[in-house]
Design an enzyme around this catalytic site. Structure first.
Site: not given
Ligand code: DOR
Ligand code: ZN
Ligand code: ZN
Length: 395
Positions: A59, A280, A284, A295
């Site tokens: 991400h 993954d 944040h 996460g």
């Protein structure tokens, strides 16, 4: 562009030997002993050269959440972690449900030029869970569809998406989490949807990739599906291998599991049922973490954590780790990368396996400093990363 790397330990999924590598125009041209070339030479003595890593699950948060990460900081974090290819999930803002967003991400990453980026499209329009009409407007440059971050709760919708994926040669990536159980039991949530998706894979005949498998039961369902010969692949994450619920409750989705699960995942790796280790990478802000965002900013620690836990601890060989982090992900993505073979792209990483260091997230290139490995001692440092023969990172 030419480069000769000399006297280096060359390791990929199927070889481990000392020698030289000659790269020309981004391609591995020669592998052997005592090569001599009139070009730039790099001495690789006491270092290891491996294919760089390929992250099937990542991400980068652009567009929309660039305060957490953007394509530039994400790319820098990737090469620092030894990665030159990433598959980006679609939970951006706007969501990656149309070619405008997908092309924007892919083109911007290409202009930055450090890594190869492949933006995944969402399975359902806007990640809303009910409609897949938008898939008609997704062109053939897209290889994967996923509602990662949420999962597709409506089984009928997932079935239709799988039929469509089969027709269009897309691979479905499943974030397995039955929402109705998320607040009850996260193990049940993962297990129920994994069981469902393996069955839907069989029924529809599509290619299915199970993301971040973390429980023993989910892995068992996948193993059963694989034994039936389904087009089914799966990935596990470094944090689900290196941590147990007994020692860390760091918030991530799926959660850190029990020792029993970890042991089963490692056994599944040894038995050849796990296709890939993906990160993954989910950066944040500190504030968002305080407010419960799940996460881990993982792309810069993935290799070291995996090497320390799996290879140093004696569970698998370095060849096997290379297969999980490079060869298989390349195959799943359909890339001529992931191995050190003549004719392959020279996407490579030079590592110092002897080097031990303490993880310090303040030194991360990623904007996300959220890691459960802060202060942990790990082995295996990335010294240099090359993409298609060009150095994109040097320590
Ligand atoms: O921990 C997670 N973080 N799991 C997910 O599925 C989504 C991801 C994110 O986007 O932050
Ligand atoms: Zn997910
Ligand atoms: Zn994810």
């Amino acid at each position: 562009m030419e480069l000769l790397i000399k006297q280096v330990r060359i390791v990929d999924s199927s070889q481990d030997f000392f020698g030289d590598v000659y790269i020309k125009d981004g391609i591995i041209e020669e592998l052997g002993q005592n090569l001599t070339k009139d070009c730039e030479i790099l001495n690789g003595k006491s270092k290891v050269l491996m294919p760089s890593f390929i992250d099937l699950h990542c991400h980068f948060r652009e567009p929309g959440f660039t305060h957490k990460e953007d394509l530039e900081t994400g790319s820098k974090a990737a090469v620092k972690g030894g990665y030159t290819v990433v598959n980006l999930m679609g939970n951006t803002k706007p969501v990656a449900s149309n070619m405008d967003v997908i092309n924007y991400v892919n083109n911007k990453a290409k202009a930055i030029g450090l890594i190869e980026v492949n933006q995944v499209a969402t399975i359902t329009d806007g990640l809303k869970g009910d409609n897949i009409e938008h898939l008609k407007n997704i062109d053939s440059s897209v290889k994967f569809i996923s509602d990662d971050g949420l999962g597709v709760n409506n089984s009928r919708v997932m079935m239709e998406a799988m039929f469509y994926a089969k027709k269009q040669n897309l691979t479905v990536m499943s974030h397995a989490e039955s929402k109705e159980f998320s607040n009850v039991d996260m193990r049940l949530a993962e297990n129920m949807m994994t069981w469902r998706d393996v069955h839907l894979c069989e029924y529809t005949g599509c290619s299915l990739h199970m993301a971040h498998v973390s429980t023993k039961e989910a892995m068992q369902y996948i193993i059963e599906g694989k034994k039936k010969g389904l087009k089914l692949t799966c990935e596990v994450m470094p944090h689900h291998l290196a941590l147990t619920e007994e020692e860390s409750q760091y918030r991530v989705n799926p959660p850190i599991r029990k020792r029993d699960d970890v042991e089963f995942l490692i056994k599944a790796i040894q038995d050849g049922y796990v296709d890939a280790i993906a990160t993954d990478h989910a950066p944040h802000t500190e504030e968002d973490k305080k407010n419960g965002a799940p996460g881990i900013s993982g792309i810069e620690t993935s290799f070291s954590v995996s090497y320390t836990k799996l290879v140093k601890d004696g569970h698998i060989s370095l060849n096997k780790l290379s297969q999980l982090m490079s060869e298989k992900p390349a195959k799943i993505m359909g890339l001529n990368k992931g191995q050190l073979k003549i004719g392959y792209y020279a996407d490579m990483v030079l590592v110092d396996l002897e080097k031990e260091f303490i993880v310090d997230s303040s030194k991360f290139e990623s904007k996300g400093k959220n890691t459960p490995f802060q202060g942990k001692l790990v082995f295996g440092e990335i010294l240099r990363t090359f993409k298609e023969g060009k150095e994109v990172y040097c320590k």
